[in-house]
Design a protein around this motif. Structure first.
Motif: not given
Length: 166
Positions: A82-84, A96-101
């Motif tokens: 269930x994890x990116x 990073x603050x916005x995350x993967x993708x």
């Protein structure tokens, strides 16, 4: 866009797009249930493969992984399901603050782009060069891979082939 599981109607992913507000997919629990219902042992099948392999959905979330992939990322299956992908692989952009993708660099990510391309077209990707950027002890490392993808039903199989240095 909000993604809703076709089988149990749970929200797989929240979204905020007004263009196409709802999409359908399969949540990890229903995917596991479907595989058990039809008597297919996905773990046994994946563990027979000779490369690290992740099964991912259209949102680039990991549904399953073989033992070689779990060894490569140093995580148990419960931590990856269930994890990116970027979080599973410990990509620097996932931290990073916005995350993967969601970073400015993510649209150029070979891992993500290969998965999305195969998911959209159904065509495989074979041994495409990719670089994973990780941060270990405040040192950035570029880790080369060859990635291959193949679509089977509503799932893309991502094969990770680490490239050994000269």
């Amino acid at each position: 866009m909000k993604t809703i599981c076709t089988f149990c109607s749970c929200v797989v992913k929240e979204g905020n797009s007004t263009e196409d507000p709802v999409s359908h997919g399969v949540c990890p629990d229903c995917y596991d249930r479907i595989l058990r219902t039809f008597g297919f042992n996905v773990k046994k099948f994946l563990d027979e493969l000779e490369s690290p392999v992740l099964l991912v959905d259209a949102d680039v979330r990991v549904l399953a992984a073989n033992s070689l992939a779990l060894d490569l990322v140093g995580k148990p299956v419960a931590a990856v399901r269930g994890t990116l992908c970027g979080d599973v692989l410990a990509c620097i952009n996932a931290t990073r603050p916005k995350g993967c993708g969601q970073t400015d660099i993510c649209p150029d990510c070979t891992f993500r782009e290969s998965i999305k391309e195969t998911y959209a077209t159904g065509l495989p990707v074979n041994r495409r060069a990719a670089i994973l950027v990780k941060k270990d002890d405040d040192i950035l490392r570029n880790i080369p891979f060859k990635v291959s993808t193949r679509k089977d039903g509503n799932v893309v199989m991502l094969r990770l082939e680490p490239v050994q240095g000269d």
